[in-house]
Design a protein around this motif. Structure first.
Motif, mmCIF file in Angstrom:
data_model
loop_
_atom_site.group_PDB
_atom_site.id
_atom_site.type_symbol
_atom_site.label_atom_id
_atom_site.label_comp_id
_atom_site.label_asym_id
_atom_site.label_seq_id
_atom_site.Cartn_x
_atom_site.Cartn_y
_atom_site.Cartn_z
ATOM 1 N N LEU A 156 4.642 17.822 -11.002
ATOM 2 C CA LEU A 156 3.801 17.094 -11.065
ATOM 3 C C LEU A 156 3.649 15.656 -10.387
ATOM 4 O O LEU A 156 2.673 15.651 -9.794
ATOM 5 C CB LEU A 156 2.175 18.036 -12.093
ATOM 6 N N ASN A 157 3.642 15.098 -11.578
ATOM 7 C CA ASN A 157 2.922 13.618 -11.193
ATOM 8 C C ASN A 157 4.333 12.962 -9.980
ATOM 9 O O ASN A 157 3.468 11.872 -9.751
ATOM 10 C CB ASN A 157 3.690 13.027 -12.694
ATOM 11 N N ILE A 158 5.560 13.359 -10.536
ATOM 12 C CA ILE A 158 5.843 12.646 -9.243
ATOM 13 C C ILE A 158 6.065 13.252 -7.706
ATOM 14 O O ILE A 158 5.585 12.409 -6.798
ATOM 15 C CB ILE A 158 8.020 13.077 -9.652
ATOM 16 N N GLY A 159 5.116 14.882 -7.769
ATOM 17 C CA GLY A 159 5.111 15.065 -6.547
ATOM 18 C C GLY A 159 3.532 14.128 -6.034
ATOM 19 O O GLY A 159 3.613 13.747 -4.862
ATOM 20 N N TYR A 160 2.735 13.842 -6.798
ATOM 21 C CA TYR A 160 0.972 13.456 -6.843
ATOM 22 C C TYR A 160 1.878 11.445 -6.686
ATOM 23 O O TYR A 160 1.416 11.136 -5.122
ATOM 24 C CB TYR A 160 0.443 13.042 -7.741
ATOM 25 N N ALA A 161 2.815 11.068 -6.541
ATOM 26 C CA ALA A 161 3.339 9.580 -6.791
ATOM 27 C C ALA A 161 3.343 9.161 -5.461
ATOM 28 O O ALA A 161 3.307 8.270 -4.130
ATOM 29 C CB ALA A 161 4.291 9.058 -7.781
ATOM 30 N N VAL A 162 4.354 10.528 -5.001
ATOM 31 C CA VAL A 162 4.829 10.670 -3.694
ATOM 32 C C VAL A 162 4.224 11.036 -2.544
ATOM 33 O O VAL A 162 3.940 10.268 -1.109
ATOM 34 C CB VAL A 162 6.053 11.372 -3.497
ATOM 35 N N TYR A 163 3.274 11.931 -2.737
ATOM 36 C CA TYR A 163 1.883 12.282 -1.829
ATOM 37 C C TYR A 163 1.310 10.848 -1.760
ATOM 38 O O TYR A 163 0.717 10.819 -0.846
ATOM 39 C CB TYR A 163 1.753 13.647 -2.761
ATOM 40 N N ASN A 164 1.063 10.249 -2.513
ATOM 41 C CA ASN A 164 -0.555 8.913 -1.949
ATOM 42 C C ASN A 164 0.945 7.809 -1.970
ATOM 43 O O ASN A 164 0.100 6.703 -2.455
ATOM 44 C CB ASN A 164 -0.616 9.170 -4.402
ATOM 45 N N LEU A 165 2.004 8.149 -1.462
ATOM 46 C CA LEU A 165 2.513 6.586 -1.357
ATOM 47 C C LEU A 165 2.141 5.880 0.333
ATOM 48 O O LEU A 165 2.207 4.775 0.228
ATOM 49 C CB LEU A 165 4.047 7.090 -1.105
ATOM 50 N N VAL A 166 1.568 6.549 0.535
ATOM 51 C CA VAL A 166 0.766 5.494 2.055
ATOM 52 C C VAL A 166 -0.141 5.316 1.506
ATOM 53 O O VAL A 166 -1.433 5.577 1.168
ATOM 54 C CB VAL A 166 0.709 6.674 2.761
ATOM 55 N N ALA A 167 -0.501 3.915 1.861
ATOM 56 C CA ALA A 167 -1.423 3.049 1.237
ATOM 57 C C ALA A 167 -2.744 3.753 2.423
ATOM 58 O O ALA A 167 -2.693 3.806 3.609
ATOM 59 C CB ALA A 167 -1.555 1.356 0.920
ATOM 60 N N HIS A 168 -4.086 3.464 1.632
ATOM 61 C CA HIS A 168 -5.005 3.645 1.869
ATOM 62 C C HIS A 168 -5.729 2.263 3.520
ATOM 63 O O HIS A 168 -5.751 2.974 4.687
ATOM 64 C CB HIS A 168 -6.049 4.177 1.821
ATOM 65 N N GLU A 169 -5.136 1.081 2.982
ATOM 66 C CA GLU A 169 -5.792 0.444 3.891
ATOM 67 C C GLU A 169 -4.855 -0.693 4.498
ATOM 68 O O GLU A 169 -3.516 -0.749 3.617
ATOM 69 C CB GLU A 169 -6.333 -0.599 3.307
ATOM 70 N N THR A 170 -3.642 -1.232 5.714
ATOM 71 C CA THR A 170 -2.959 -1.751 5.637
ATOM 72 C C THR A 170 -3.470 -3.236 4.783
ATOM 73 O O THR A 170 -4.378 -4.029 4.864
ATOM 74 C CB THR A 170 -3.496 -2.601 7.673
ATOM 75 N N ILE A 171 -2.126 -3.535 4.483
ATOM 76 C CA ILE A 171 -1.749 -5.149 3.212
ATOM 77 C C ILE A 171 -0.943 -6.180 4.052
ATOM 78 O O ILE A 171 0.197 -5.741 4.680
ATOM 79 C CB ILE A 171 -0.541 -4.335 2.312
ATOM 80 N N GLN A 172 -2.604 -6.950 4.488
ATOM 81 C CA GLN A 172 -2.017 -8.322 5.144
ATOM 82 C C GLN A 172 -2.190 -9.063 4.032
ATOM 83 O O GLN A 172 -1.038 -10.232 4.569
ATOM 84 C CB GLN A 172 -3.208 -8.508 5.865
ATOM 85 N N SER A 173 -2.039 -9.258 2.708
ATOM 86 C CA SER A 173 -2.105 -10.334 1.987
ATOM 87 C C SER A 173 -1.628 -10.050 0.711
ATOM 88 O O SER A 173 -1.657 -9.054 0.610
ATOM 89 C CB SER A 173 -2.897 -10.960 2.333
ATOM 90 N N ASN A 174 -1.200 -11.048 -0.627
ATOM 91 C CA ASN A 174 -0.412 -10.882 -1.607
ATOM 92 C C ASN A 174 -2.069 -9.786 -2.349
ATOM 93 O O ASN A 174 -1.816 -9.388 -3.084
ATOM 94 C CB ASN A 174 -1.273 -11.882 -2.108
ATOM 95 N N ALA A 175 -3.255 -10.848 -1.918
ATOM 96 C CA ALA A 175 -4.411 -9.978 -2.693
ATOM 97 C C ALA A 175 -4.447 -8.524 -2.799
ATOM 98 O O ALA A 175 -4.677 -7.264 -2.878
ATOM 99 C CB ALA A 175 -6.001 -10.724 -2.425
ATOM 100 N N SER A 176 -4.282 -7.781 -1.014
ATOM 101 C CA SER A 176 -4.997 -6.955 -0.908
ATOM 102 C C SER A 176 -3.613 -6.172 -1.991
ATOM 103 O O SER A 176 -3.864 -4.765 -1.650
ATOM 104 C CB SER A 176 -4.736 -6.710 0.560
ATOM 105 N N LEU A 177 -2.741 -6.583 -1.968
ATOM 106 C CA LEU A 177 -1.239 -5.890 -2.390
ATOM 107 C C LEU A 177 -1.855 -5.414 -3.179
ATOM 108 O O LEU A 177 -1.315 -4.648 -3.894
ATOM 109 C CB LEU A 177 0.366 -6.901 -2.429
ATOM 110 N N ILE A 178 -2.286 -6.571 -4.126
ATOM 111 C CA ILE A 178 -1.925 -6.350 -5.450
ATOM 112 C C ILE A 178 -3.659 -5.483 -6.092
ATOM 113 O O ILE A 178 -3.204 -4.193 -6.598
ATOM 114 C CB ILE A 178 -2.848 -7.601 -6.726
ATOM 115 N N GLN A 179 -4.261 -5.439 -5.041
ATOM 116 C CA GLN A 179 -5.857 -4.639 -4.949
ATOM 117 C C GLN A 179 -4.957 -3.596 -5.043
ATOM 118 O O GLN A 179 -5.217 -2.171 -5.914
ATOM 119 C CB GLN A 179 -6.161 -5.181 -3.887
ATOM 120 N N GLU A 180 -4.426 -2.673 -3.468
ATOM 121 C CA GLU A 180 -4.114 -1.346 -3.188
ATOM 122 C C GLU A 180 -2.837 -1.371 -4.933
ATOM 123 O O GLU A 180 -3.125 0.559 -4.883
ATOM 124 C CB GLU A 180 -2.860 -1.921 -2.310
ATOM 125 N N LEU A 181 -2.156 -1.931 -5.040
ATOM 126 C CA LEU A 181 -1.414 -1.049 -5.892
ATOM 127 C C LEU A 181 -1.631 -0.653 -7.457
ATOM 128 O O LEU A 181 -1.547 -0.239 -8.089
ATOM 129 C CB LEU A 181 -0.003 -2.366 -6.371
#
Lengths: 139, 113
Positions: free
Chosen positions: B56-81
């Motif tokens: 269940l969990n590995i499936g969810y983690a991989v399913y949700n892999l693609v970030a919803h917003e494009t990542i341009q900066s360090n701040a958005s990287l931390i936010q999305e992570l």
């Protein structure tokens, strides 16, 4: 300092806010969980009547769930935008950390409620068993 | 940036899932033994639960892999992570508590019968 750092890196204040927010919330969670489950073991021992292993393992299971829920929630609400000065930083940080503390308090009281309820149920069960045994002896 | 996000996300998610899974397996053994005292049923239930948990969990983690917003900066990287890892932890916690409740109810009904 204000202008120089923001010109070099427009995300300076946001990164600074994250740098404060993540350690503060993690430390808060660890502190509350340690206090709660160190004292919760007493309740668990009372609920599980001398079955030490079961009391300890149930306490650990609840602790894991507590950590998961709280750290998950803390990270989930991390997002902070539009921080352009140190005043914005303090305001945004205090709002986030304060909101998280309130949430943590609610979860803490919910856990305490579960402990008290478990204790009450185990006492009622014990009384019922004793009464049944007394009836059996009489009959 | 997108690749850095994906690598960090996968490492963190798998680390959390395996650490929590091992911890639950170890500490769940006495709990299940008390709930299902006869035979080796507790061991099999524990293994089945662990397998289901990983799927269940590995499936969810991989399913949700693609970030919803494009990542341009360090701040958005931390936010999305933080947003995605935090939600993963919330789901883990919710599944964990519902598991505890279901097992407790099952064991109670089997004792009453």
């Amino acid at each position: 300092m204000n202008t120089i750092s923001t010109i070099e890196n427009p995300d300076f204040f946001i990164l600074l806010a994250y740098g404060f927010y993540i350690p503060i919330t993690l430390l808060l969670t660890f502190y509350v969980a340690r206090k709660l489950f160190k004292n919760g073991l007493v309740y668990m021992r009372d609920i599980f009547q001398g079955r030490e292993e079961l009391a300890v393992s149930t306490n650990r299971l609840f602790e894991t769930g507590f950590y998961l829920l709280n750290i998950g929630f803390a990270l989930w609400i991390l997002e902070m935008n539009y921080i352009n000065s140190s005043r914005d930083l303090v305001e945004a940080l205090s709002q986030k950390v304060g909101g998280f503390s309130i949430y943590l308090g609610v979860v803490l009281f919910f856990n305490l409620f579960l402990f008290f309820r478990g204790k009450k149920v185990s006492r009622l069960n014990r009384e019922m068993r004793e009464r049944n045994q007394a009836l059996k002896v009489q009959g | 940036m997108q690749w850095i996000y994906i690598i960090i996300y996968l490492i963190l998610a798998l680390l959390i899932i395996f650490a929590v899974g091992g911890h639950l397996f170890k500490n769940g053994t006495p709990f299940l033994k008390a709930l299902f005292p006869s035979g080796e049923l507790d061991l099999y239930i524990n293994r089945l639960l662990l397998t289901g948990y990983y799927l269940l969990n590995i499936g969810y983690a991989v399913y949700n892999l693609v970030a919803h917003e494009t990542i341009q900066s360090n701040a958005s990287l931390i936010q999305e992570l933080a947003h995605n890892i935090g939600f993963l932890c919330l789901i883990l916690g919710a599944i964990h508590f519902s598991n505890l409740i279901v097992l407790y109810q099952v064991s109670k009904s089997s004792i009453n019968n």
